[in-house]
Every structure is written in structure tokens, then in C-alpha cells.
Design a protein around this motif. Structure first.
Motif, PDB file in Angstrom:
ATOM      1  N   ILE A 105       0.852  -1.190   0.000  1.00  0.00           N
ATOM      2  CA  ILE A 105       0.000   0.000   0.000  1.00  0.00           C
ATOM      3  C   ILE A 105       0.884   1.236   0.000  1.00  0.00           C
ATOM      4  CG2 ILE A 105      -2.011  -1.062   1.122  1.00  0.00           C
ATOM      5  CD1 ILE A 105      -1.105   0.136   3.775  1.00  0.00           C
ATOM      6  N   SER A 106       0.297   2.357  -0.411  1.00  0.00           N
ATOM      7  CA  SER A 106       1.014   3.625  -0.318  1.00  0.00           C
ATOM      8  C   SER A 106       0.774   4.210   1.068  1.00  0.00           C
ATOM      9  CB  SER A 106       0.529   4.596  -1.396  1.00  0.00           C
ATOM     10  OG  SER A 106      -0.846   4.885  -1.209  1.00  0.00           O
ATOM     11  N   GLY A 107       1.780   4.873   1.570  1.00  0.00           N
ATOM     12  CA  GLY A 107       1.637   5.481   2.886  1.00  0.00           C
ATOM     13  C   GLY A 107       1.878   6.970   2.844  1.00  0.00           C
ATOM     14  N   GLY A 108       2.025   7.517   1.666  1.00  0.00           N
ATOM     15  CA  GLY A 108       2.319   8.937   1.519  1.00  0.00           C
ATOM     16  C   GLY A 108       1.087   9.800   1.634  1.00  0.00           C
ATOM     17  N   PRO A 109       1.095  10.936   0.957  1.00  0.00           N
ATOM     18  CA  PRO A 109       0.001  11.906   1.077  1.00  0.00           C
ATOM     19  C   PRO A 109      -1.351  11.344   0.634  1.00  0.00           C
ATOM     20  CG  PRO A 109       1.469  12.520  -0.721  1.00  0.00           C
ATOM     21  CD  PRO A 109       2.114  11.380   0.013  1.00  0.00           C
ATOM     22  N   GLU A 110      -1.351  10.366  -0.220  1.00  0.00           N
ATOM     23  CA  GLU A 110      -2.599   9.751  -0.684  1.00  0.00           C
ATOM     24  C   GLU A 110      -2.659   8.328  -0.149  1.00  0.00           C
ATOM     25  OE1 GLU A 110      -2.430  10.297  -4.897  1.00  0.00           O
ATOM     26  OE2 GLU A 110      -2.881  12.411  -4.735  1.00  0.00           O
ATOM     27  N   SER A 111      -2.541   8.213   1.143  1.00  0.00           N
ATOM     28  CA  SER A 111      -2.461   6.926   1.818  1.00  0.00           C
ATOM     29  C   SER A 111      -3.529   5.949   1.344  1.00  0.00           C
ATOM     30  CB  SER A 111      -2.616   7.169   3.314  1.00  0.00           C
ATOM     31  OG  SER A 111      -1.892   6.227   4.018  1.00  0.00           O
ATOM     32  N   CYS A 112      -3.085   4.789   0.950  1.00  0.00           N
ATOM     33  CA  CYS A 112      -3.943   3.670   0.532  1.00  0.00           C
ATOM     34  C   CYS A 112      -4.698   3.896  -0.768  1.00  0.00           C
ATOM     35  CB  CYS A 112      -4.912   3.278   1.629  1.00  0.00           C
ATOM     36  SG  CYS A 112      -4.151   2.186   2.810  1.00  0.00           S
ATOM     37  N   LEU A 113      -4.452   4.984  -1.457  1.00  0.00           N
ATOM     38  CA  LEU A 113      -5.067   5.123  -2.778  1.00  0.00           C
ATOM     39  C   LEU A 113      -4.392   4.192  -3.776  1.00  0.00           C
ATOM     40  CD1 LEU A 113      -5.756   8.930  -3.222  1.00  0.00           C
ATOM     41  CD2 LEU A 113      -7.388   7.082  -2.838  1.00  0.00           C
ATOM     42  N   ILE A 114      -3.189   3.796  -3.440  1.00  0.00           N
ATOM     43  CA  ILE A 114      -2.453   2.870  -4.288  1.00  0.00           C
ATOM     44  C   ILE A 114      -2.313   1.572  -3.488  1.00  0.00           C
ATOM     45  CG2 ILE A 114      -0.429   2.515  -5.715  1.00  0.00           C
ATOM     46  CD1 ILE A 114       0.192   5.529  -5.307  1.00  0.00           C
ATOM     47  N   LYS A 115      -2.857   0.501  -4.038  1.00  0.00           N
ATOM     48  CA  LYS A 115      -2.826  -0.789  -3.350  1.00  0.00           C
ATOM     49  C   LYS A 115      -2.533  -1.892  -4.353  1.00  0.00           C
ATOM     50  CE  LYS A 115      -5.949  -1.635  -0.189  1.00  0.00           C
ATOM     51  NZ  LYS A 115      -7.198  -1.833   0.559  1.00  0.00           N
ATOM     52  N   LEU A 116      -1.832  -2.903  -3.880  1.00  0.00           N
ATOM     53  CA  LEU A 116      -1.516  -4.040  -4.731  1.00  0.00           C
ATOM     54  C   LEU A 116      -1.371  -5.280  -3.871  1.00  0.00           C
ATOM     55  CD1 LEU A 116      -0.583  -5.269  -7.489  1.00  0.00           C
ATOM     56  CD2 LEU A 116       1.733  -4.589  -6.833  1.00  0.00           C
ATOM     57  N   SER A 117      -2.103  -6.321  -4.221  1.00  0.00           N
ATOM     58  CA  SER A 117      -1.895  -7.613  -3.581  1.00  0.00           C
ATOM     59  C   SER A 117      -1.573  -8.619  -4.680  1.00  0.00           C
ATOM     60  CB  SER A 117      -3.121  -8.056  -2.784  1.00  0.00           C
ATOM     61  OG  SER A 117      -4.204  -8.340  -3.628  1.00  0.00           O
ATOM     62  N   ILE A 118      -0.598  -9.470  -4.403  1.00  0.00           N
ATOM     63  CA  ILE A 118      -0.215 -10.492  -5.368  1.00  0.00           C
ATOM     64  C   ILE A 118      -0.072 -11.821  -4.638  1.00  0.00           C
ATOM     65  CG2 ILE A 118       0.991  -8.842  -6.862  1.00  0.00           C
ATOM     66  CD1 ILE A 118       3.630 -10.107  -5.775  1.00  0.00           C
ATOM     67  N   ASN A 119      -0.054 -12.873  -5.418  1.00  0.00           N
ATOM     68  CA  ASN A 119       0.249 -14.183  -4.865  1.00  0.00           C
ATOM     69  C   ASN A 119       1.409 -14.746  -5.657  1.00  0.00           C
ATOM     70  OD1 ASN A 119      -0.254 -16.368  -3.052  1.00  0.00           O
ATOM     71  ND2 ASN A 119      -0.886 -17.523  -4.850  1.00  0.00           N
ATOM     72  N   VAL A 120       2.473 -15.118  -4.963  1.00  0.00           N
ATOM     73  CA  VAL A 120       3.624 -15.716  -5.606  1.00  0.00           C
ATOM     74  C   VAL A 120       3.382 -17.218  -5.653  1.00  0.00           C
ATOM     75  CG1 VAL A 120       6.131 -16.005  -5.524  1.00  0.00           C
ATOM     76  CG2 VAL A 120       5.096 -13.868  -4.702  1.00  0.00           C
ATOM     77  N   SER A 121       3.366 -17.761  -6.852  1.00  0.00           N
ATOM     78  CA  SER A 121       3.066 -19.172  -7.062  1.00  0.00           C
ATOM     79  C   SER A 121       4.109 -20.060  -6.392  1.00  0.00           C
ATOM     80  CB  SER A 121       3.044 -19.465  -8.563  1.00  0.00           C
ATOM     81  OG  SER A 121       2.863 -20.836  -8.797  1.00  0.00           O
ATOM     82  N   SER A 122       3.692 -21.230  -5.958  1.00  0.00           N
ATOM     83  CA  SER A 122       4.650 -22.169  -5.372  1.00  0.00           C
ATOM     84  C   SER A 122       5.327 -22.998  -6.444  1.00  0.00           C
ATOM     85  CB  SER A 122       3.942 -23.083  -4.363  1.00  0.00           C
ATOM     86  OG  SER A 122       2.943 -23.820  -5.012  1.00  0.00           O
ATOM     87  N   LEU A 123       4.843 -22.894  -7.676  1.00  0.00           N
ATOM     88  CA  LEU A 123       5.447 -23.637  -8.775  1.00  0.00           C
ATOM     89  C   LEU A 123       6.540 -22.818  -9.430  1.00  0.00           C
ATOM     90  CD1 LEU A 123       2.178 -24.952 -10.445  1.00  0.00           C
ATOM     91  CD2 LEU A 123       3.682 -26.168  -8.867  1.00  0.00           C
ATOM     92  N   PRO A 124       7.636 -23.437  -9.818  1.00  0.00           N
ATOM     93  CA  PRO A 124       8.706 -22.687 -10.506  1.00  0.00           C
ATOM     94  C   PRO A 124       8.292 -22.336 -11.925  1.00  0.00           C
ATOM     95  CG  PRO A 124       9.263 -25.006 -10.376  1.00  0.00           C
ATOM     96  CD  PRO A 124       7.968 -24.832  -9.631  1.00  0.00           C
ATOM     97  N   HIS A 125       9.048 -21.425 -12.548  1.00  0.00           N
ATOM     98  CA  HIS A 125       8.802 -21.042 -13.958  1.00  0.00           C
ATOM     99  C   HIS A 125       8.754 -22.262 -14.825  1.00  0.00           C
ATOM    100  CE1 HIS A 125       9.045 -16.646 -14.270  1.00  0.00           C
ATOM    101  NE2 HIS A 125       9.797 -16.718 -13.210  1.00  0.00           N
TER     102      HIS A 125
END
Length: 125
Positions: A105-125
Motif C-alpha cells: 500500500i502507499s503510505g504517503g500523502p494519498e495513503s492507501c489510494l495505491i494498493k496491490l496484492s499479489i500471490n507468488v506461485s509455489s510452482l517454478p517457472h
């Protein structure tokens, strides 16, 4: 253990690794450019990707912004006070070293306006 026994064991290990499918021994890693701004639909972008261990995210932002890596609870409730780690000052590369969810998340002047959640796969490339 005799020298010939040790040599045979080493040769067997090398043969096993050489015969493994490439998907299990690949060292390919992707680097993803993340436009860290409120004008970008980062979640839609991330949802179209598959992230793997050893991939990296490069957060592109200017000094008035920052990037906070947070827990899932902090992500859901926009809590910026106790980040797992805080990045400041401009472009930041974060290596995705382990499988599992990651939350930013962003913590600057526009706190939480920018958010990103991802999941890193357990399988290799």
C-alpha cells in the motif's frame, strides 16, 4: 567411505539433476515494472500475471510517494503505521523470494489510494 564410492554417489546425483525436467531447475526470473500511482489499476494488472519465486517487482514512484509492504490485515484495513517494511525515495526493486501472498500500500500523502496484492506461485517457472 572409499573414494570410488564417493565418486559414484556424485555421478548419480549429477545424472539425476541432468535428467530432471527443465521446469524444476529453471533459473528464469521475470522483472515487472509497477507504475506506483493512483492513476493505474494495479490490481487488474497484477491479476493478469503469474508471479514466481525469484521474480522481482520494480516500483516506479517519485519521492512524495512511498511503498509499504504490509500484512493482509493492514492491507484490508489500510493501516500504514506498522508496515513489514517501508521503501522511500524513488524506484525500488523487491525480489519475490518465497511463494505466498504479498501486500503493498502507499503510505504517503494519498495513503492507501495505491494498493496491490499479489500471490507468488509455489510452482517454478
Amino acid at each position: 567411505m572409499t573414494l570410488s564410492c564417493a565418486v559414484l554417489k556424485l555421478a548419480a546425483m549429477v545424472t539425476i539433476v541432468a535428467l530432471m525436467p527443465s521446469q524444476f531447475v529453471s533459473t528464469d526470473a521475470a522483472i515487472y515494472d509497477v507504475g506506483w500511482s493512483p492513476d493505474t489499476d494495479l490490481q487488474a494488472w497484477a491479476d493478469s500475471k503469474t508471479f514466481y519465486p525469484n521474480d522481482s517487482l520494480v516500483f516506479q514512484y517519485t519521492p512524495e510517494y512511498n511503498v509499504l509492504e504490509v500484512t493482509q490485515l493492514s492491507f484490508m484495513n489500510c493501516l500504514t503505521t506498522s508496515p513489514v517494511i517501508e521503501y522511500n525515495g524513488g524506484p525500488t526493486m523487491i525480489k519475490l523470494s518465497e511463494p505466498g501472498p504479498r501486500f503493498f500500500i502507499s503510505g504517503g500523502p494519498e495513503s492507501c489510494l495505491i494498493k496491490l496484492s499479489i500471490n507468488v506461485s509455489s510452482l517454478p517457472h
